[in-house]
Each structure stands twice: as C-alpha cells, then as structure tokens.
Design a protein around this motif. Structure first.
Motif, PDB file in Angstrom:
ATOM      1  N   TYR A 295       0.842  -1.196   0.000  1.00  0.00           N
ATOM      2  CA  TYR A 295       0.000   0.000   0.000  1.00  0.00           C
ATOM      3  C   TYR A 295       0.876   1.243   0.000  1.00  0.00           C
ATOM      4  CZ  TYR A 295      -3.817  -3.124   1.372  1.00  0.00           C
ATOM      5  OH  TYR A 295      -4.740  -4.132   1.411  1.00  0.00           O
ATOM      6  N   ASN A 298      -0.902   8.123  -3.040  1.00  0.00           N
ATOM      7  CA  ASN A 298      -0.621   8.804  -4.304  1.00  0.00           C
ATOM      8  C   ASN A 298      -0.629  10.327  -4.117  1.00  0.00           C
ATOM      9  OD1 ASN A 298      -3.304   9.661  -4.235  1.00  0.00           O
ATOM     10  ND2 ASN A 298      -4.010   8.213  -5.781  1.00  0.00           N
ATOM     11  N   ASN A 299      -0.509  11.061  -5.210  1.00  0.00           N
ATOM     12  CA  ASN A 299      -0.392  12.518  -5.136  1.00  0.00           C
ATOM     13  C   ASN A 299      -1.667  13.199  -4.641  1.00  0.00           C
ATOM     14  OD1 ASN A 299       2.233  12.428  -6.093  1.00  0.00           O
ATOM     15  ND2 ASN A 299       1.607  12.616  -8.247  1.00  0.00           N
ATOM     16  N   GLU A 300      -2.795  12.478  -4.722  1.00  0.00           N
ATOM     17  CA  GLU A 300      -4.058  13.034  -4.230  1.00  0.00           C
ATOM     18  C   GLU A 300      -4.344  12.596  -2.795  1.00  0.00           C
ATOM     19  OE1 GLU A 300      -3.956  11.549  -7.414  1.00  0.00           O
ATOM     20  OE2 GLU A 300      -3.575  13.594  -8.122  1.00  0.00           O
ATOM     21  N   ASN A 301      -3.304  12.045  -2.136  1.00  0.00           N
ATOM     22  CA  ASN A 301      -3.437  11.557  -0.759  1.00  0.00           C
ATOM     23  C   ASN A 301      -4.412  10.399  -0.634  1.00  0.00           C
ATOM     24  OD1 ASN A 301      -1.584  13.387   0.427  1.00  0.00           O
ATOM     25  ND2 ASN A 301      -3.165  14.977   0.456  1.00  0.00           N
ATOM     26  N   GLU A 302      -4.626   9.673  -1.729  1.00  0.00           N
ATOM     27  CA  GLU A 302      -5.452   8.479  -1.695  1.00  0.00           C
ATOM     28  C   GLU A 302      -4.575   7.256  -1.442  1.00  0.00           C
ATOM     29  OE1 GLU A 302      -8.785   9.454  -5.075  1.00  0.00           O
ATOM     30  OE2 GLU A 302      -6.758   8.971  -5.729  1.00  0.00           O
ATOM     31  N   VAL A 304      -3.514   3.661  -2.303  1.00  0.00           N
ATOM     32  CA  VAL A 304      -3.588   2.789  -3.479  1.00  0.00           C
ATOM     33  C   VAL A 304      -2.724   1.560  -3.243  1.00  0.00           C
ATOM     34  CG1 VAL A 304      -4.038   4.691  -5.073  1.00  0.00           C
ATOM     35  CG2 VAL A 304      -1.673   4.012  -4.604  1.00  0.00           C
ATOM     36  N   GLY A 308      -1.699   0.602  -8.315  1.00  0.00           N
ATOM     37  CA  GLY A 308      -2.274   1.932  -8.425  1.00  0.00           C
ATOM     38  C   GLY A 308      -3.776   1.982  -8.238  1.00  0.00           C
ATOM     39  N   ARG A 310      -7.222   2.204  -6.277  1.00  0.00           N
ATOM     40  CA  ARG A 310      -7.642   2.804  -5.027  1.00  0.00           C
ATOM     41  C   ARG A 310      -8.107   1.710  -4.056  1.00  0.00           C
ATOM     42  NH1 ARG A 310      -9.608   6.105  -9.128  1.00  0.00           N
ATOM     43  NH2 ARG A 310      -8.841   8.255  -9.114  1.00  0.00           N
ATOM     44  N   LYS A 320      -8.681   8.181   2.094  1.00  0.00           N
ATOM     45  CA  LYS A 320      -7.786   9.319   1.958  1.00  0.00           C
ATOM     46  C   LYS A 320      -7.036   9.500   3.274  1.00  0.00           C
ATOM     47  CE  LYS A 320      -9.386  12.362  -1.712  1.00  0.00           C
ATOM     48  NZ  LYS A 320      -9.745  13.755  -2.069  1.00  0.00           N
TER      49      LYS A 320
END
Length: 504
Positions: A295, A298-302, A304, A308, A310, A320
């Motif tokens: 785990y 990512n750049n959106e603070n999700e 993944v 990759g 979600r 998030k």
C-alpha cells in the motif's frame, strides 16, 4: 438439543449486553430491546431466504467464510467484542450489505424506531450480532449435515419459535425487507411467547412494550459509536453494488460519481488509523500498513495498492490520508490476556523476513515491535515528531518477574533484535519508557517503571549499542493505553515498556 434461537440467545450473555450497550452509548433496556428485535427478525429473514436456491447459496457462502469462523475460534461473542471488536464490526458491516442489500437501511430504521435507539446504534447492533448469529447457523449446518436443498426444511422446523419471538411491533418488517410472504407468515405468529433468555439472565422478551423504557442516550454516548465507525458508507449500499465495478478501470467514471471517501490518519508506525486511534480495516478485516509496496499514498493523498488501484475500507469507502487529522489516544491493542502469567500476549501477525544493511536477517511478526521500528527507519517520508508523546512503540515480547525489574529469559530475543537494528542505523537514537497500571501508589510505581525501562535499555547496551544513543525514563501511572484499568487484561496492557525513536 437447544434450538437455533435458544443457542444464539444463550450466547448473548448479560455481560455481553452490557459491553454492547456501553459501547453504543445506549441504555441497557433500549439495547436489549434492539437485540430482542434483531435476533428473531434476522432468523426469520434467513428462513424465508432459504426457500430459494440463490438465498440458500448466499446463506451457505456467508456461514462458511473463513474470516467469519476465525472471529469465533475458541472465543464467544463477548470475548470477540472485547478483544477483536474492529474486525467483528467490519465483518458485520460487510455481511449486512451482502445479506440485506438495498433493504438494510429500512431494516435498521425499523429496529431504531422499535427500540428507541439511534439509527447508528441499530446498525451497530446488527454489525456486532450478525457475525455471531451466522457462525451459529454454520455450526448447525455442520452438526446436522445440512445441504442447500435441506436448509429450508431445517428452518421450517424452527420457524414457529422464531416467528413467535419477533416483537409485535415488527409485524410489518417484511415490507422493509422486500419479502411479502415474510410479512404474511409473520403476522399469524408474532409476539406469542416470551421464552427468550440471553445467557445467565432473562434479557429479551417480546419487545419494548414489555419492559420499562430506559433513559435516552447522551450526545457523548452517541459520539462514542460514531467516531469508531468513521468509515460508515455515506452513500448507503449503492457503493456495495458498484464496489466490484470500481475495480475495473473502464468503470472509473461511474465510480467517481458514487464512491464516498473516508478520511483517516497514518501513525508513525505507518498504520492507517481512524480518529479514535484504532486501526482501519480493509474489506478482508485486515489492518492496513502503508509500507510503500503493498500500500502507498498517491499525489491526491489516496491510498492505493501496488498496481495503483484505489483501496477501500471494510465499509466500501475509498481511503484518503490526512496528515492533520486529530487523533485521540487509543486503547487499541490486538492480543489476549494470559491469566496464568498475568501478562498481555500480543498478536504480532504472520512472520516476515527483514534483511538489515549488514545482511542480518530478522524473522519477526509483521505487526511486531521490530517490524514497526524497521518500517519507520526505512520510510523517508516519516519524521520524528516534535511531540514527545507521539511515536511510542510498545515492546510486545518483554516481560518481568512480578513486582520486579528483572527481565525474563523470553525477553532476550526481542532486545537482541532491537540491538541488531540499532547497530545497522548508527545515527539513530532511542528512548525507553516504563509504565505501570493503577494498582498501588505513584510513589511505588514510578521507581518500578523507571527500573524496568532502565533494565531494557541496559540490556541493549550490553549487546553493543553505545549508551550515548539511548536514554530511559519511568512514568509510572501516566499515559495508560487502556484508560479504564478495570480488568486484568486492561491492566496488563498498561504494564509495559515502550521505545521511541528520538533521532533518525
């Protein structure tokens, strides 16, 4: 042999009822009313479902799930609720979606109205009790060697007792569950008996009208339930039906419109936690460690996975990570109390091999102290917190003679492992902290905790670590990880030595 209904009610003991009502923040009477409605109603629902091939298959699938049976291996409902509550509730939420689908919300509203509890508490009762009930159904299936085709005959033989136990105020429940025959059959037998008891005390009768109404819950009690379930599905069961679809990249656009997010934090051990400091569970009921391989963020603070995709929590929400999320102190600890040794035995997870820079291999549990230290030191994105109350990691295999600061022989391996890790990271400094429970006075406990922290530190120094890199301090009766201090299990968790990385 006891009937299915009788066995289930015997398993929900008076003490278990107290645990659930305290956790929900509802009165004991109201919680009892809720359980008295849930148990026979769910069984009546299963009896109806068993008459269709698809329904019988869904019951067999649910009751034979390894994740379900593992919750109750050598454990009753009360023990599981006390020691493994997060996994129990996560599994319960999944089962609610799988069994009741889009009708779950209506069912919860019926229970809420009948028992005078909040809809969240109604969901909580279902989530806590449903896994236990299905596990008991599974036991009956095994004991009686039932098949999918004979399951309906079994329920037909039990149906009169089950239907008679459904509170009269729920005679129209079938409409909420989308089962017309259910309502018709139920109306002829509902509420005709009060012979339902839970465990050692009669707790459940026919319904709310049979016993006095308890006091209404406080707002504080309500929040105790809402906070641990920060991940409840905001968009209801629509997410469930599209959860599988969301794994398909071609369907991402559709999912973006309906998939809700849950915001959690990541502690210094890279464990995803909620606002109460408790670990968040994935759809399999497992803790989530942001290790950079299985785990990651990512750049959106999700959150993944390695491909990759979600990641969703146990309630179907995308995760998030908010670094600024305020997290309360947590009493969460995974393990069990050993009454013979008067010690808390942590479940450190499956063994995993860690190779240190000098080639030394450590084979330790994936949730062990050593794994947490190793992951923290090897994650360039995690820094030592300026808040000195944060970042403490409990030494999960360190034990002392009762009332003494003498380390037991079984403590040697973990201390050696910690020394090996520190040898490979020469810039790292650490501090050992000692703690006690609330028995005795601080004047006695603080020196004892100090001596125990010193004993752990000195053992690591003897194994080759320069003393200038280490420090220790005893805190006695401060900083409980199980604040209640009301059970031997809770007190055993508080008697501990922690370690904190102070420089990396």
């Amino acid at each position: 042999m006891s009937s299915l209904l009788q066995r289930i009610n015997q398993g929900i003991t008076s003490a278990c009822l107290d645990k659930i009502s305290n956790y929900l923040g509802e009165s004991r009477n109201d919680t009892s009313n809720g359980i008295s409605a849930v148990v026979p109603s769910v069984l009546a629902f299963l009896a109806d479902r068993s008459h269709s091939e698809q329904g019988a298959q869904s019951i067999f699938t649910a009751t034979s799930d390894n994740a379900l049976t593992a919750l109750f291996t050598d454990s009753d409902l009360q023990t599981t609720f006390e020691k493994n509550r997060n996994a129990l509730l996560a599994k319960g939420n999944v089962l609610i979606s799988e069994l009741f689908g889009e009708h779950a919300e209506g069912f919860e509203k019926e229970i809420s109205s009948h028992a005078n509890i909040s809809k969240e508490s109604s969901r909580g009762i279902l989530a806590a009790v449903l896994p236990f009930m299905l596990n008991e159904v599974g036991k009956f299936i095994d004991e009686k060697k039932l098949t999918e085709s004979s399951l309906s005959n079994f329920f037909d033989n039990e149906k009169d007792e089950i239907y008679a136990a459904v509170p009269s105020g729920l005679a129209t429940l079938g409409s909420a569950l989308g089962l017309s025959n259910f309502s018709k059959d139920l109306s002829s037998t509902v509420g005709t008996t009060t012979k339902i008891t839970h465990g050692e005390k009669p707790i459940i009768g026919r319904g709310a009208k049979d016993r006095p109404m308890g006091p209404k819950r406080s707002e504080e009690g309500k929040m105790r339930w809402l906070l641990p379930l920060l991940g409840l599905v905001a968009l209801g069961l629509l997410v469930y039906f599209l959860a599988g679809k969301c794994k398909d990249e071609a369907a991402v656009a559709d999912c973006e419109l309906i998939a809700a997010y849950a915001t959690y934090a990541k502690n210094e051990q890279n464990l995803v936690i909620n606002a109460t400091g408790e670990p968040v569970l994935d759809h399999n009921g497992n803790q989530i460690v942001v290790d950079g391989s299985t785990y990651m963020i990512n750049n959106e603070n999700e959150l993944v996975d390695a491909q990759g995709n979600r990641v969703m929590d146990a309630d179907g929400k995308r995760i998030k990570i908010d670094k600024n999320l305020v997290v309360a102190a947590s009493s969460y600890a995974l393990g069990e109390y050993d009454s013979v040794r008067d010690a808390y035995i942590y479940n450190v997870g499956e063994n995993r091999d860690f190779t240190l820079p000098d080639g030394t291999r450590l084979s330790v549990g994936e949730n062990s102290t050593e794994a947490k230290i190793y992951n923290f030191l090897n994650d360039s994105n995690t820094l030592v917190s300026n808040d000195k109350t944060q970042g403490w990691i409990t030494l999960d295999r360190i034990y002392f003679d009762t009332g003494e600061s003498t380390l037991t022989a079984e403590s040697e391996q973990q201390l050696q492992n910690i020394a090996n890790i520190l040898k490979n990271y020469p810039e790292v400094h650490a501090k050992f902290g000692g703690y006690t429970d609330n028995q005795g006075t601080q004047e006695v406990n603080q020196p004892l905790s100090n001596d125990r922290a010193n004993a752990a530190m000195n053992s690591v120094i003897e194994k080759g670590i320069d003393s200038s890199r280490l420090e220790s301090e005893g805190y006695g009766q401060e900083h409980f990880i199980c604040p209640a201090n009301d059970t031997p299990e809770c007190m055993a968790q508080n008697r501990r030595v922690d370690i904190r990385i102070t420089k990396k």
